[in-house]
Motif scaffolding. Structure first.
Motif, PDB file in Angstrom:
ATOM      1  N   PRO A  50       0.846  -1.196  -0.013  1.00 11.99           N
ATOM      2  CA  PRO A  50       0.035  -0.126  -0.226  1.00 11.99           C
ATOM      3  C   PRO A  50       0.787   1.375  -0.071  1.00 11.99           C
ATOM      4  N   TYR A  51       0.309   2.350  -0.460  1.00 12.80           N
ATOM      5  CA  TYR A  51       1.285   3.690  -0.729  1.00 12.80           C
ATOM      6  C   TYR A  51       0.380   4.734  -0.842  1.00 12.80           C
ATOM      7  N   ARG A  52       1.033   5.936  -0.805  1.00  8.97           N
ATOM      8  CA  ARG A  52       0.365   7.270  -1.107  1.00  8.97           C
ATOM      9  C   ARG A  52       1.271   7.868  -2.133  1.00  8.97           C
ATOM     10  N   VAL A  53       0.279   8.779  -2.797  1.00  2.00           N
ATOM     11  CA  VAL A  53       1.160   9.091  -4.160  1.00  2.00           C
ATOM     12  C   VAL A  53       0.705  10.647  -4.340  1.00  2.00           C
ATOM     13  N   PHE A  54       1.554  11.581  -4.706  1.00  2.00           N
ATOM     14  CA  PHE A  54       1.342  13.020  -5.275  1.00  2.00           C
ATOM     15  C   PHE A  54       2.114  12.873  -6.855  1.00  2.00           C
ATOM     16  N   ASP A  55       1.218  13.312  -7.457  1.00  2.00           N
ATOM     17  CA  ASP A  55       1.537  13.258  -9.082  1.00  2.00           C
ATOM     18  C   ASP A  55       1.140  14.764  -9.725  1.00  2.00           C
ATOM     19  N   ALA A  56       1.884  15.482 -10.353  1.00  3.32           N
ATOM     20  CA  ALA A  56       1.638  16.702 -10.899  1.00  3.32           C
ATOM     21  C   ALA A  56       2.399  16.775 -12.219  1.00  3.32           C
ATOM     22  N   GLU A  57       1.463  17.210 -13.226  1.00  5.37           N
ATOM     23  CA  GLU A  57       1.906  17.378 -14.695  1.00  5.37           C
ATOM     24  C   GLU A  57       1.409  18.768 -15.040  1.00  5.37           C
ATOM     25  N   ALA A  58       2.328  19.134 -16.086  1.00  2.00           N
ATOM     26  CA  ALA A  58       2.190  20.586 -16.587  1.00  2.00           C
ATOM     27  C   ALA A  58       2.571  20.593 -17.879  1.00  2.00           C
ATOM     28  N   GLU A  59       1.812  21.384 -18.805  1.00  2.00           N
ATOM     29  CA  GLU A  59       2.330  21.101 -20.420  1.00  2.00           C
ATOM     30  C   GLU A  59       2.123  22.602 -21.061  1.00  2.00           C
ATOM     31  N   VAL A  60       2.906  23.097 -21.652  1.00  2.00           N
ATOM     32  CA  VAL A  60       2.505  24.337 -22.454  1.00  2.00           C
ATOM     33  C   VAL A  60       2.788  23.678 -23.960  1.00  2.00           C
ATOM     34  N   PRO A  77       3.954  20.550 -27.974  1.00  2.00           N
ATOM     35  CA  PRO A  77       3.768  20.569 -26.700  1.00  2.00           C
ATOM     36  C   PRO A  77       4.999  20.007 -26.039  1.00  2.00           C
ATOM     37  N   ILE A  78       5.470  20.735 -24.864  1.00  2.00           N
ATOM     38  CA  ILE A  78       6.171  20.442 -23.913  1.00  2.00           C
ATOM     39  C   ILE A  78       5.808  20.429 -22.642  1.00  2.00           C
ATOM     40  N   GLY A  79       6.173  19.344 -21.936  1.00  2.00           N
ATOM     41  CA  GLY A  79       5.575  19.047 -20.677  1.00  2.00           C
ATOM     42  C   GLY A  79       6.645  18.422 -19.512  1.00  2.00           C
ATOM     43  N   ILE A  80       6.239  18.551 -18.321  1.00  2.00           N
ATOM     44  CA  ILE A  80       7.019  17.901 -17.212  1.00  2.00           C
ATOM     45  C   ILE A  80       6.095  17.268 -16.327  1.00  2.00           C
ATOM     46  N   ALA A  81       6.529  16.018 -15.830  1.00  2.00           N
ATOM     47  CA  ALA A  81       5.612  15.387 -14.772  1.00  2.00           C
ATOM     48  C   ALA A  81       6.524  15.210 -13.573  1.00  2.00           C
ATOM     49  N   ASN A  82       6.099  14.988 -12.374  1.00  2.00           N
ATOM     50  CA  ASN A  82       6.714  14.599 -11.104  1.00  2.00           C
ATOM     51  C   ASN A  82       5.804  13.619 -10.487  1.00  2.00           C
ATOM     52  N   ARG A  83       6.366  12.477  -9.796  1.00  2.00           N
ATOM     53  CA  ARG A  83       5.435  11.572  -9.124  1.00  2.00           C
ATOM     54  C   ARG A  83       6.255  11.406  -7.874  1.00  2.00           C
ATOM     55  N   LEU A  84       5.768  11.646  -6.607  1.00  2.00           N
ATOM     56  CA  LEU A  84       6.293  11.154  -5.396  1.00  2.00           C
ATOM     57  C   LEU A  84       5.338   9.926  -4.845  1.00  2.00           C
ATOM     58  N   ARG A  85       5.954   8.928  -4.623  1.00  2.00           N
ATOM     59  CA  ARG A  85       5.147   7.704  -3.962  1.00  2.00           C
ATOM     60  C   ARG A  85       5.950   7.296  -2.777  1.00  2.00           C
ATOM     61  N   TRP A  86       5.245   7.294  -1.693  1.00  2.00           N
ATOM     62  CA  TRP A  86       5.605   6.659  -0.416  1.00  2.00           C
ATOM     63  C   TRP A  86       4.753   5.659   0.359  1.00  2.00           C
ATOM     64  N   SER A  87       5.412   4.810   0.973  1.00  2.00           N
ATOM     65  CA  SER A  87       4.722   3.913   1.850  1.00  2.00           C
ATOM     66  C   SER A  87       4.799   4.245   3.334  1.00  2.00           C
ATOM     67  N   ASP A  88       4.237   3.183   4.211  1.00  2.00           N
ATOM     68  CA  ASP A  88       3.970   3.778   5.506  1.00  2.00           C
ATOM     69  C   ASP A  88       5.486   3.965   6.320  1.00  2.00           C
ATOM     70  N   ASP A  89       6.505   3.186   5.629  1.00  5.88           N
ATOM     71  CA  ASP A  89       7.698   3.198   6.265  1.00  5.88           C
ATOM     72  C   ASP A  89       8.628   4.492   5.645  1.00  5.88           C
ATOM     73  N   MET A  90       7.862   5.399   4.943  1.00  7.65           N
ATOM     74  CA  MET A  90       8.397   6.668   4.512  1.00  7.65           C
ATOM     75  C   MET A  90       9.478   6.332   3.492  1.00  7.65           C
ATOM     76  N   GLN A  91       9.300   5.338   3.020  1.00  2.03           N
ATOM     77  CA  GLN A  91      10.399   5.222   1.628  1.00  2.03           C
ATOM     78  C   GLN A  91       9.659   5.926   0.622  1.00  2.03           C
ATOM     79  N   VAL A  92      10.328   6.830   0.099  1.00  4.26           N
ATOM     80  CA  VAL A  92       9.889   7.835  -0.958  1.00  4.26           C
ATOM     81  C   VAL A  92      10.571   7.480  -2.315  1.00  4.26           C
ATOM     82  N   ASP A  93       9.607   7.224  -3.274  1.00  4.12           N
ATOM     83  CA  ASP A  93      10.076   6.932  -4.697  1.00  4.12           C
ATOM     84  C   ASP A  93       9.741   8.233  -5.577  1.00  4.12           C
ATOM     85  N   ARG A  94      10.802   8.753  -6.283  1.00  8.46           N
ATOM     86  CA  ARG A  94      10.340   9.921  -7.264  1.00  8.46           C
ATOM     87  C   ARG A  94      10.637   9.396  -8.728  1.00  8.46           C
TER      88      ARG A  94
END
Length: 387
Positions: free
Chosen positions: A156-166, A182-199
């Motif tokens: 199980p995990y939590r996630v914050f995902d953001a995408e922007a494009e011009v 189109p030019i865009g950037i996306a950033n995803r942070l995902r972490w579990s209960d032990d606070m291990q963060v994947d980017r």
């Protein structure tokens, strides 16, 4: 993974999804439903405003790392608010949740998701200008779905995902389409209960044709050439890849009942390289709906920082007869030499007196001893009220 929009949640009661599937273009797939529901909705909708709500009750036998399959009961809540201006300008926010309490143990299983999407055009159709888009997603996944296995997510995990494009637009090519970059950037942070963060960070640029045929407020796009750079920073280390691709993001060949996406490319990531493919369709024939899809891509294992080839196939059929509808969905995930998952889900639903009663049962066959919280057989009964 993939987060499903509230429109899908309203149509097909089931666990709230927490992220959309991997796509060759992260800046297109999740926002393509931004205009859905303004013309036909349950709730309040007009040319410029949309408000939809969902309140429901459910019972199921979910399984997680903390709770093995036992009967649980709970609630389903959803809200979808949107406003749109002239041309294609739209702002939309969706918030939905599935809450279950295991009757015998008191454990809580809660899936939450909040997605916000905005699109703005600085010029009228046929005039050069800019298209600006932004999409954010905050979610909590307590109970894993088959799509999580396709992203090598095992807990199980939590996630914050953001995408922007011009996307600067140029002269018209025909009556509907025009050049765009189109030019865009996306950033995803995902972490579990032990606070291990994947980017994961992606930067993408393309030369494409974009259009709004038949007065649609959501664009179709043909990528003549797309280049994407992706970088991962995970507990197991770091990795990066380059992807070159082309194809139709969404094609409607003059047939309203047919939607097709055809994308293919090549990915290079150190010693790992090879083709990536994303093919699919949405077909309506009378009261029947069909949806075949096939994907192949490289996915990073956050535990080892090694790239692994993943194959994912899906097919569904839905049929509606007056107030009764039935459906059957099949999903398969094959992870290179390690995991195999097959899931078959029949469902039956009825709409009566403003209520939707849906019963579904997912049958799974899994080969992966390293996933104690993996998707398993699951029944689900939901009684929903949409307004």
């Amino acid at each position: 993974m993939r987060l499903a929009p509230l429109a899908l949640l309203l149509l097909v009661p089931g666990p709230a999804l927490a992220e959309s599937r991997p796509a060759l273009d992260d800046f297109y797939d999740r926002t393509r439903s931004r205009d859905d529901g303004f013309d036909t909705c349950i709730g309040y909708c007009s040319e410029h405003w949309l408000a939809g709500f969902l309140i429901g009750a459910q019972t199921a036998n979910p399984s997680t790392d903390a709770a093995q399959p036992q009967v649980a009961t709970g609630a389903r809540l959803g809200i979808d608010l949107a406003m749109r201006g002239s041309y294609a300008n739209i702002a939309r926010t969706k918030l939905w949740s599935d809450v279950l309490r295991v009757n015998s143990t008191g454990d809580w299983i809660t899936d939450l998701a909040w997605q916000t999407t905005a699109f703005a055009a600085t010029a009228k159709p046929g005039e050069p200008g800019l298209h600006l888009s932004l999409d954010t997603l905050v979610a909590q996944r307590t109970e894993l779905e088959p799509s999580d296995l396709a992203q090598l997510q095992r807990t199980p995990y939590r996630v914050f995902d953001a995408e922007a494009e011009v996307a600067p637009t140029a002269n018209m090519v025909d009556k509907d389409a025009f050049w765009t970059l189109p030019i865009g950037i996306a950033n995803r942070l995902r972490w579990s209960d032990d606070m291990q963060v994947d980017r994961r960070t992606s930067i993408s640029g393309a030369v494409a044709f974009r259009g709004f045929p038949n007065g649609l407020r959501h664009h179709y796009q043909l990528d003549l050439l797309r280049v994407k750079y992706t970088n991962w920073d995970v507990d197991g280390g770091g990795a990066s890849s380059w992807t070159v691709s082309a194809g139709y993001q969404r094609l409607s060949p003059g047939i309203e009942e047919l939607q097709i996406w055809l994308l293919a490319g090549y990915e290079h990531a150190g010693e790992r390289h090879g083709p990536i493919v994303q093919l699919g369709a949405e077909i309506t024939l009378g009261n029947f709906e069909f949806g075949p899809a096939l994907e192949e891509h490289l996915e990073l294992d956050p535990r080892t920082a090694e790239l692994t080839r993943v194959y994912q196939g899906r097919f569904y059929v839905h049929h509606k007869i007056d107030r009764l509808r039935w459906g059957l969905a099949y999903e398969a995930v094959l992870v290179e030499d390690s995991s195999r998952l097959h899931a078959l889900t029949p469902e039956l639903g009825v709409h009566l007196m403003g209520l939707d009663l849906v019963v579904r049962y997912r049958l799974t066959a899994l080969r992966d001893d390293r996933m104690p919280g993996a998707p398993r057989d699951r029944f689900h009964v939901a009684l929903d009220r949409r307004f």
